[in-house]
Structure formats: C-alpha cells, structure tokens
Design a protein around this motif. Structure first.
Motif, PDB file in Angstrom:
ATOM      1  N   GLU A  93      87.836-106.483  -0.646  1.00  0.00           N
ATOM      2  CA  GLU A  93      86.417-106.506  -0.938  1.00  0.00           C
ATOM      3  C   GLU A  93      86.004-105.190  -1.584  1.00  0.00           C
ATOM      4  N   ILE A  94      85.064-105.258  -2.529  1.00  0.00           N
ATOM      5  CA  ILE A  94      84.502-104.044  -3.134  1.00  0.00           C
ATOM      6  C   ILE A  94      82.997-104.058  -2.896  1.00  0.00           C
ATOM      7  N   SER A  95      82.523-103.062  -2.169  1.00  0.00           N
ATOM      8  CA  SER A  95      81.088-102.934  -1.922  1.00  0.00           C
ATOM      9  C   SER A  95      80.516-101.674  -2.564  1.00  0.00           C
ATOM     10  N   ALA A  96      81.384-100.740  -2.965  1.00  0.00           N
ATOM     11  CA  ALA A  96      80.951 -99.505  -3.620  1.00  0.00           C
ATOM     12  C   ALA A  96      80.829 -99.726  -5.120  1.00  0.00           C
ATOM     13  N   SER A  97      79.868 -99.057  -5.728  1.00  0.00           N
ATOM     14  CA  SER A  97      79.641 -99.214  -7.164  1.00  0.00           C
ATOM     15  C   SER A  97      80.664 -98.421  -7.979  1.00  0.00           C
ATOM     16  N   PRO A  98      80.953 -98.863  -9.202  1.00  0.00           N
ATOM     17  CA  PRO A  98      81.885 -98.122 -10.058  1.00  0.00           C
ATOM     18  C   PRO A  98      81.318 -96.760 -10.442  1.00  0.00           C
ATOM     19  N   VAL A  99      82.218 -95.859 -10.790  1.00  0.00           N
ATOM     20  CA  VAL A  99      81.856 -94.532 -11.283  1.00  0.00           C
ATOM     21  C   VAL A  99      82.683 -94.274 -12.538  1.00  0.00           C
ATOM     22  N   VAL A 100      82.052 -93.701 -13.552  1.00  0.00           N
ATOM     23  CA  VAL A 100      82.736 -93.396 -14.813  1.00  0.00           C
ATOM     24  C   VAL A 100      82.502 -91.940 -15.175  1.00  0.00           C
ATOM     25  N   VAL A 101      83.591 -91.212 -15.448  1.00  0.00           N
ATOM     26  CA  VAL A 101      83.494 -89.842 -15.957  1.00  0.00           C
ATOM     27  C   VAL A 101      84.571 -89.669 -17.017  1.00  0.00           C
ATOM     28  N   GLY A 102      84.150 -89.249 -18.217  1.00  0.00           N
ATOM     29  CA  GLY A 102      85.101 -89.146 -19.311  1.00  0.00           C
ATOM     30  C   GLY A 102      85.660 -90.513 -19.633  1.00  0.00           C
ATOM     31  N   ASN A 103      86.988 -90.621 -19.667  1.00  0.00           N
ATOM     32  CA  ASN A 103      87.621 -91.905 -19.969  1.00  0.00           C
ATOM     33  C   ASN A 103      88.215 -92.557 -18.732  1.00  0.00           C
ATOM     34  N   LEU A 104      87.774 -92.124 -17.547  1.00  0.00           N
ATOM     35  CA  LEU A 104      88.298 -92.686 -16.316  1.00  0.00           C
ATOM     36  C   LEU A 104      87.243 -93.497 -15.573  1.00  0.00           C
ATOM     37  N   LEU A 105      87.675 -94.651 -15.109  1.00  0.00           N
ATOM     38  CA  LEU A 105      86.860 -95.527 -14.278  1.00  0.00           C
ATOM     39  C   LEU A 105      87.384 -95.438 -12.851  1.00  0.00           C
TER      40      LEU A 105
ATOM     41  N   ALA B  31      84.810-110.199  -4.001  1.00  0.00           N
ATOM     42  CA  ALA B  31      86.115-110.858  -3.985  1.00  0.00           C
ATOM     43  C   ALA B  31      87.206-109.978  -4.588  1.00  0.00           C
ATOM     44  N   GLY B  32      86.854-108.739  -4.945  1.00  0.00           N
ATOM     45  CA  GLY B  32      87.850-107.779  -5.412  1.00  0.00           C
ATOM     46  C   GLY B  32      88.108-107.779  -6.903  1.00  0.00           C
ATOM     47  N   GLU B  33      87.214-108.383  -7.686  1.00  0.00           N
ATOM     48  CA  GLU B  33      87.429-108.432  -9.127  1.00  0.00           C
ATOM     49  C   GLU B  33      86.641-107.343  -9.838  1.00  0.00           C
ATOM     50  N   ILE B  34      87.320-106.651 -10.740  1.00  0.00           N
ATOM     51  CA  ILE B  34      86.691-105.696 -11.643  1.00  0.00           C
ATOM     52  C   ILE B  34      86.520-106.408 -12.985  1.00  0.00           C
ATOM     53  N   ILE B  35      85.310-106.411 -13.521  1.00  0.00           N
ATOM     54  CA  ILE B  35      85.054-107.090 -14.794  1.00  0.00           C
ATOM     55  C   ILE B  35      84.326-106.119 -15.719  1.00  0.00           C
ATOM     56  N   ILE B  36      84.875-105.931 -16.904  1.00  0.00           N
ATOM     57  CA  ILE B  36      84.216-105.127 -17.944  1.00  0.00           C
ATOM     58  C   ILE B  36      83.778-106.062 -19.056  1.00  0.00           C
ATOM     59  N   PHE B  37      82.482-105.980 -19.388  1.00  0.00           N
ATOM     60  CA  PHE B  37      81.906-106.799 -20.450  1.00  0.00           C
ATOM     61  C   PHE B  37      81.605-105.922 -21.664  1.00  0.00           C
ATOM     62  N   SER B  38      81.769-106.515 -22.829  1.00  0.00           N
ATOM     63  CA  SER B  38      81.420-105.823 -24.066  1.00  0.00           C
ATOM     64  C   SER B  38      81.053-106.853 -25.112  1.00  0.00           C
ATOM     65  N   ALA B  39      80.205-106.423 -26.056  1.00  0.00           N
ATOM     66  CA  ALA B  39      79.902-107.277 -27.205  1.00  0.00           C
ATOM     67  C   ALA B  39      80.909-107.042 -28.320  1.00  0.00           C
ATOM     68  N   GLU B  40      81.776-106.038 -28.089  1.00  0.00           N
ATOM     69  CA  GLU B  40      82.812-105.728 -29.071  1.00  0.00           C
ATOM     70  C   GLU B  40      84.098-106.429 -28.657  1.00  0.00           C
ATOM     71  N   ASN B  41      85.197-106.125 -29.321  1.00  0.00           N
ATOM     72  CA  ASN B  41      86.454-106.824 -29.062  1.00  0.00           C
ATOM     73  C   ASN B  41      87.294-106.204 -27.960  1.00  0.00           C
ATOM     74  N   GLY B  42      86.905-105.056 -27.462  1.00  0.00           N
ATOM     75  CA  GLY B  42      87.755-104.449 -26.444  1.00  0.00           C
ATOM     76  C   GLY B  42      87.111-103.234 -25.867  1.00  0.00           C
TER      77      GLY B  42
ATOM     78  N   THR C 215      93.182 -97.978 -22.113  1.00  0.00           N
ATOM     79  CA  THR C 215      94.370 -98.812 -21.911  1.00  0.00           C
ATOM     80  C   THR C 215      94.216 -99.777 -20.735  1.00  0.00           C
ATOM     81  N   HIS C 216      93.242 -99.498 -19.854  1.00  0.00           N
ATOM     82  CA  HIS C 216      93.016-100.267 -18.621  1.00  0.00           C
ATOM     83  C   HIS C 216      94.161-100.135 -17.630  1.00  0.00           C
ATOM     84  N   LYS C 217      95.023 -99.171 -17.839  1.00  0.00           N
ATOM     85  CA  LYS C 217      96.133 -98.939 -16.911  1.00  0.00           C
ATOM     86  C   LYS C 217      95.673 -98.076 -15.741  1.00  0.00           C
TER      87      LYS C 217
END
Length: 439
Positions: free
Chosen positions: A58-70, A428-439, A86-88
C-alpha cells in the motif's frame, strides 16, 4: 570592488544549491503547503499514462520529486528512488516499519518518518542512512468505544487514520509531529533534538511553517501555533471533540498558510481561517458534518479542497470563506489537491482521478484505475458511488470495508505536478505517471 565581490558571492550561493522548476520536495510542495506547481498544466485532454510500476505494498505517502529523482515511500517499509528519465530504480532503503508520511528532501538529504517510531535521514542520491531519531512510538489514533464498539474491548484503532506526520525541512531544521504527543524540531544535519513541544494528543498532521511560526493540529482537535525557533506556544484553538466514538474529532489535515492567514480543515466538520499572528478566527465554512481530511491548496484568491461524506470538491473565497462552487466527486475524497495553472487535480477513494477547471469546478479530464474498472468485489454502483451494504454489511467495525475500498486502487496520497507530468500513487501499490507527451 566590494559590490563585485558581493555579487560574485550571491551568484555562487545560487548555483551551489540548484533549484529545478519541477521540484516538489515535500508534502504539498512547500513549507506553507500551498499546493501550487511552479509550471502550468497544458494539453490535459491528452494526458495518458506513460509509465506504470507496481510495488507489493500500500502507498499512503505522496510522491516527492527533486532534480531527476522520484521518491516513493511505501507501507512495506521501503523507500524507493527512481530515475524520471529511464524509470529505473536508483536505490531502495528499508525501514523497520511502514512509511505513512510523505518524505522531505533538502540540501542533499531525505527525511522519512516510519511506523517503527524513527525519523531517518538518508543521503538523497545514494539512499545511505545518515542518522535516526527515535520518537516515543507511532500508532493509529483510536478511542475506547470507537465507532460504537464495546468499550470493554479497549481502544478501537481508527481505520481512516492513514498517515503519519510528514516532516518539513527549512533553515537547517526538521519539524514533525508524533503519536507520542510531541512536536519535534531536529538539527537537519545531525538529528540532534533542538526542542520538543508536548501537545494534548497524537499528532499525525504535517506541520506548516511561515515567518517563524509553526502550525500543527492534533487528534484531540487542538490547533497550535508555535515559535519555530524555540517551540514555545504562541496560541491555540480547540475544535470539536467526540470522546464517545472519536468519529467527529481530530485534525489529520495539515494547515495551509497564505500571507497573514492560516487555513485548516477538520474531522469535526469545518474548514476554518485564522489570523496567523494572534489566532483570531476569521471565518468558518460548514462541511455539514463531513470530514475535511485534505489539506487545502491556495492561489491568489481561492482555497481548494475536497470533502469526505458530502463528496464534493469545493472552492472558497479565501478572504471571506464564501463558497464559489462545489463539484460532486460521488465518493470520499481525501487527497489534497495540486494546482497547476488553470487546473486542480485530485483523486478519490474509488480510484478516480480528476482534473477540474479551477475557475468553475467543471471536470475536464478523468482517469479510473484498472483496479476500479475491474471492481471484482462489486463495490461501485451504476452511479459511481460506493455500495455501503457491501462495504459495511454489519455496520461497524468499518475496518474490513476500508481495506476493501483500497483494492480499487484508491488514491490516499496526493498527486504531484512536475515537469509537465502528473505523478500519482495508489493504495494498491501502483505508481502512475501521466503526460500529454510521448514519454
């Protein structure tokens, strides 16, 4: 020459601490909890998932972004760092308890509070542990006889108490609240305790900070303003208490600070605005006995937030508290909204994610999780509402029903708008990134 040296020093200082337009380094983006993204959202009609990744928790904490790291914190005790290009996975740190608080990142360090009672500082680049501070212990809020259960059975844990207090970092200090009834200020570099303020009850709300004042509410529905330097109490406010069942009680939402005003919603059924300096109540908005668990976002003239049982997304005039509009979300909405340009984003407990026109409240974009589409337990009716007769067939206790709702890919954590991307996580443990671009 003196002015040239001064200018050079200022330039060096600016480049010594890079700031990226996409950064979202703590809960609600900043110490005031404005919920405002630095970049406006555009072309939202074409937003689509460009990356999905599921973790076994389960994920209840919000994402954090700094630089190029999620950074993603999960209830399995894992804290993940992902490369946004790279999403790695870059690194993983394992705490001994689930992480139910949004981490904070500052000066190359990441801070996370876990359910084992530890506030841990990590190297944000490598994930290496730097220091740990032990609280008196973390636990879910509860009262004897909660939700109508027999008092002889002792304290009934509240199943809607999803979060711990998300740390806030500013000026070399880490601030957070604890279930042990204390607000803490620690040295951000060493973890040394600078002060601890004893409150009336457990604290799971995130602190907010502006102009030397720290604001935080408790499960006893007490709202405090503290001197951020010393921890001394400046003023407090007592909201509604519900000792019998604990249902209409508590601040789990964080405060939002805007200029000389501080706003906070509560489970006692109100959104309130206070004079930040002296605590004078400026206005009260009646949520009609509905919880307000979300932290409000604020812009130049408007306050935005959703409600629980009345299932609305609301916009209020921030000066008067007068309602501008309300939009029906059909179900409980606990996520705090993010504002990006002309849009407000928020997700519901049925796994529905919305983009609202922030000026009118009109729904302009909608996404439903795959879990919610499948709805294997038949929890959602034809109108998009939850079936209480299935969730709570015997009334109370409500915990099984709450856990079943999470299987829909419920949004407990708040979304983030970063680098022209909408970043979300589900229960449910899913990370989803949305964009209007291709990646």
């Amino acid at each position: 020459m003196k002015y040239l040296r001064l200018a050079g020093a200022l330039i060096a200082a600016i480049f010594a601490t890079p700031v990226f337009a996409q950064d979202w380094p703590m809960f609600m983006g900043d110490a005031r909890h404005s919920g405002l993204a630095s970049a406006a959202a555009t072309d939202i009609a074409h937003l689509k998932p460009v990356w999905r990744h599921r973790i076994p928790a389960e994920i209840s904490a919000s994402p954090v972004v700094v630089g190029n790291l999620l950074y993603i914190a999960a209830e399995n005790g894992n804290l993940y760092a992902f490369d946004l290009t790279t999403h790695k996975q870059v690194w993983l740190y394992h705490a001994e308890g689930g992480i139910g608080a949004t981490p904070a990142v500052a000066d190359g360090r990441l801070y996370a509070l876990s359910r084992d009672g530890c506030l841990t500082a990590l190297d944000a680049t490598s994930g290496k542990a730097l220091w740990r501070f032990k609280t008196g212990g973390e636990a879910r809020f509860g009262v004897p006889g909660g939700y109508g259960m027999p008092k002889a059975e002792g304290i009934t844990p509240d199943p809607w108490d999803f979060w711990l207090s998300s740390p806030l970092v500013q000026d070399g200090r880490v601030y957070f609240g604890s279930s042990d009834h204390h607000v803490y200020a620690l040295d951000a570099a060493t973890g040394a305790k600078l002060w601890a303020f004893e409150a009336d009850d457990s604290l799971h709300a995130a602190p907010a900070l502006s102009e030397g004042r720290l604001f935080i509410g408790t499960w006893g529905t007490k709202f405090y303003a503290l001197d951020a330097q010393t921890g001394a109490k400046l003023w407090d406010f007592q909201g509604g208490k519900d000792a019998k069942t604990g249902i209409l009680q508590g601040f789990s939402a964080a405060a939002t600070i805007d200029g000389d005003t501080v706003y906070i919603g509560s489970r006692d059924g109100y959104m309130r605005a206070f004079d930040a300096a002296h605590g004078k109540l400026r206005w009260t908005w009646d949520a009609e006995k509905s919880w307000v668990l979300a932290t409000a976002a604020v812009d130049a003239d408007t306050l935005y937030f959703p409600t629980s049982d009345t299932t609305v997304f609301v916009a209020l005039d921030k000066k008067t508290g007068k309602e501008k509009y309300r939009t029906d979300t059909k179900v409980w909405t606990y996520t705090s909204p993010v504002i990006a340009g002309d849009y407000a984003f928020a997700g519901t407990m049925t796994g529905d994610l919305y983009a609202f026109d922030k000026h009118t409240g009109k729904i302009l974009w909608h996404y439903r999780t795959d879990n919610a589409k499948a709805d294997t337990l038949g929890l959602i009716d034809a109108a998009g509402k939850l079936r209480s007769e299935i969730l709570f067939p015997q009334g109370f206790p409500p915990a099984p029903g709450v856990e079943n709702v999470k299987t829909l890919g419920a949004f407990e954590a708040s979304p983030v708008w970063s680098g022209n991307r909408l970043i979300t996580v589900t229960a449910a443990g899913e990370i989803i990134i949305f964009s209007a671009e291709n990646g």
